[in-house]
Structures are given as structure tokens and as C-alpha cells.
Design an enzyme around this catalytic site. Structure first.
Site, PDB file in Angstrom:
ATOM      1  N   HIS A  19     -43.157  -6.836 -73.800  1.00  0.00           N
ATOM      2  CA  HIS A  19     -42.182  -6.089 -74.610  1.00  0.00           C
ATOM      3  C   HIS A  19     -42.822  -5.607 -75.916  1.00  0.00           C
ATOM      4  CE1 HIS A  19     -39.106  -8.938 -72.567  1.00  0.00           C
ATOM      5  NE2 HIS A  19     -38.921  -7.745 -72.033  1.00  0.00           N
ATOM      6  N   LYS A  43     -25.767 -14.898 -66.345  1.00  0.00           N
ATOM      7  CA  LYS A  43     -24.775 -15.982 -66.338  1.00  0.00           C
ATOM      8  C   LYS A  43     -25.230 -17.171 -67.180  1.00  0.00           C
ATOM      9  CE  LYS A  43     -22.448 -14.899 -62.032  1.00  0.00           C
ATOM     10  NZ  LYS A  43     -23.401 -14.199 -61.131  1.00  0.00           N
ATOM     11  N   ARG A  92     -43.759  -1.651 -65.018  1.00  0.00           N
ATOM     12  CA  ARG A  92     -44.913  -2.507 -64.763  1.00  0.00           C
ATOM     13  C   ARG A  92     -45.561  -2.194 -63.435  1.00  0.00           C
ATOM     14  NH1 ARG A  92     -41.136  -7.540 -65.647  1.00  0.00           N
ATOM     15  NH2 ARG A  92     -40.005  -6.092 -64.335  1.00  0.00           N
ATOM     16  N   SER A 130     -39.573 -11.853 -68.173  1.00  0.00           N
ATOM     17  CA  SER A 130     -38.885 -12.971 -68.837  1.00  0.00           C
ATOM     18  C   SER A 130     -38.511 -14.046 -67.822  1.00  0.00           C
ATOM     19  CB  SER A 130     -37.629 -12.469 -69.556  1.00  0.00           C
ATOM     20  OG  SER A 130     -37.981 -11.592 -70.594  1.00  0.00           O
TER      21      SER A 130
END
Ligand code: PNS
Length: 166
Positions: A19, A43, A92, A130
Site C-alpha cells: 500500500h 465481519k 498485483r 493484508s
């Protein structure tokens, strides 16, 4: 001439060097980049939206080029609120393309003023996500050079909290 403002949206749970590499690539192209953290999507995120905004703010602190905000609802509505017409997304691998292509076209359909620009991160970060960062961290893998040290420290603290409450 009006300022060229880009929005770099994402979940950033947590932010990593892939990032940060994309943000660095925005510098020659835009006057400002708004890092936009999507709220309430996953969630069970590792970090709350406020924590994610706080971490990114800490990493980019003192940098007039970047602003960090959270948003909910449609990205194109957020774009209007901050006066931006360009969405920046990192690409990516080819596997990212289909989802990104759909989002870019839907966003353009929702607001024809909005264009999406794709940037490729440095090759060293082309496999980084991530999701993988969290998985590797939870399993004790070394993430040095992939995740900034302050973020790694927060992850260690969060993991400690999670294990203490189990
Ligand atoms: O880092 P991510 O999770 O890949 O980012 C996805 C994000 C935040 C760019 C996307 O989910 C988004 O823009 N959500 C906001 C809601 C919205 O506008 N949905 C329609 C997109 S076409």
C-alpha cells in the site's frame, strides 16, 4: 487549475508496504491523495476502522500530500464529498484484474466523472495482501520488510489481547 486529488480506497486491515508503495507512486501524478478506509466491511477485522485510520495517519504524519479518512456507503459518493475524480487501485497480478475491472466500470457507470487508475506495486510486494499478512503473523512468520514496524507492534499487541481473552 483545480487540484488533482486522488482517492486510494481499501480495507487496509492492516496497511502494509505494498500500500505504501502505491501511495509513493501517486506523488508525481497528483497534488493530493486521500487514503480512504472502508468502514464495517469485513465481519471480523483485526483492527477497527478508527485503529486503521490511526495507524495510517501515524505512518504518513506530517505529510501534506496525504490525508486519511474513513468512509461508508458508495465510494463515488465519497469522491464527490472530497472533490476527487480519480480512484487509485493497486494491481498485483492478473488475478486482481477481473474484480478491479468490474469495480472500475461500475464506479464509472455510477459517476461518469470518475476514472480509475491502476498502478503496479514494486515486484517485491506483488504477492502481498493484508489477508496473507494476518495469516502469516498469526502463525509466527517473519514479516520484516513487508509491514512497517509500528503496524507489526500493533499486530503483536492485538494478538496478545486475542489470546488473553480466549
Ligand atoms: O482493499 P479492498 O477491500 O480490496 O477495497 C475494496 C473497496 C473499498 C475499494 C471497495 O469495496 C469499495 O469501494 N467499497 C465501497 C462500496 C462501493 O462503492 N461499492 C461499489 C463498488 S463498484
Amino acid at each position: 487549475m483545480s487540484a488533482r486529488i486522488a482517492v486510494y480506497p481499501g480495507s487496509f486491515d492492516p496497511i502494509h508496504h505494498g500500500h505504501l508503495d502505491i501511495i509513493a507512486r501517486c506523488r508525481p501524478l497528483f497534488d493530493r491523495v486521500v487514503v480512504a478506509v472502508l468502514g464495517n466491511e469485513e465481519k471480523a477485522p483485526m483492527f477497527t476502522v478508527a485503529e486503521r485510520v490511526g495507524m495510517i495517519h501515524e505512518l504518513l504524519r506530517g505529510d501534506g500530500f496525504c490525508r486519511v479518512e474513513s468512509f461508508s456507503g458508495l465510494l463515488v459518493d465519497f469522491m464527490d464529498r472530497v472533490g476527487a475524480a480519480t480512484i487509485v487501485r493497486g494491481l498485483r497480478a492478473v488475478s486482481d484484474f477481473e474484480y478491479e475491472f468490474q469495480m472500475a466500470l461500475m464506479n464509472r457507470r455510477l459517476n461518469p466523472r470518475v476514472e480509475t487508475v491502476f498502478m503496479m506495486p514494486k515486484e517485491d510486494f506483488s504477492y502481498l495482501s493484508s489477508r496473507l499478512v494476518k495469516e502469516v503473523f498469526r502463525l509466527g512468520g517473519n514479516l520484516e520488510g513487508l509491514v512497517p514496524p509500528p503496524v507489526l507492534a500493533r499486530m503483536a499487541a492485538r494478538l496478545g489481547e486475542e489470546r488473553a481473552t480466549r
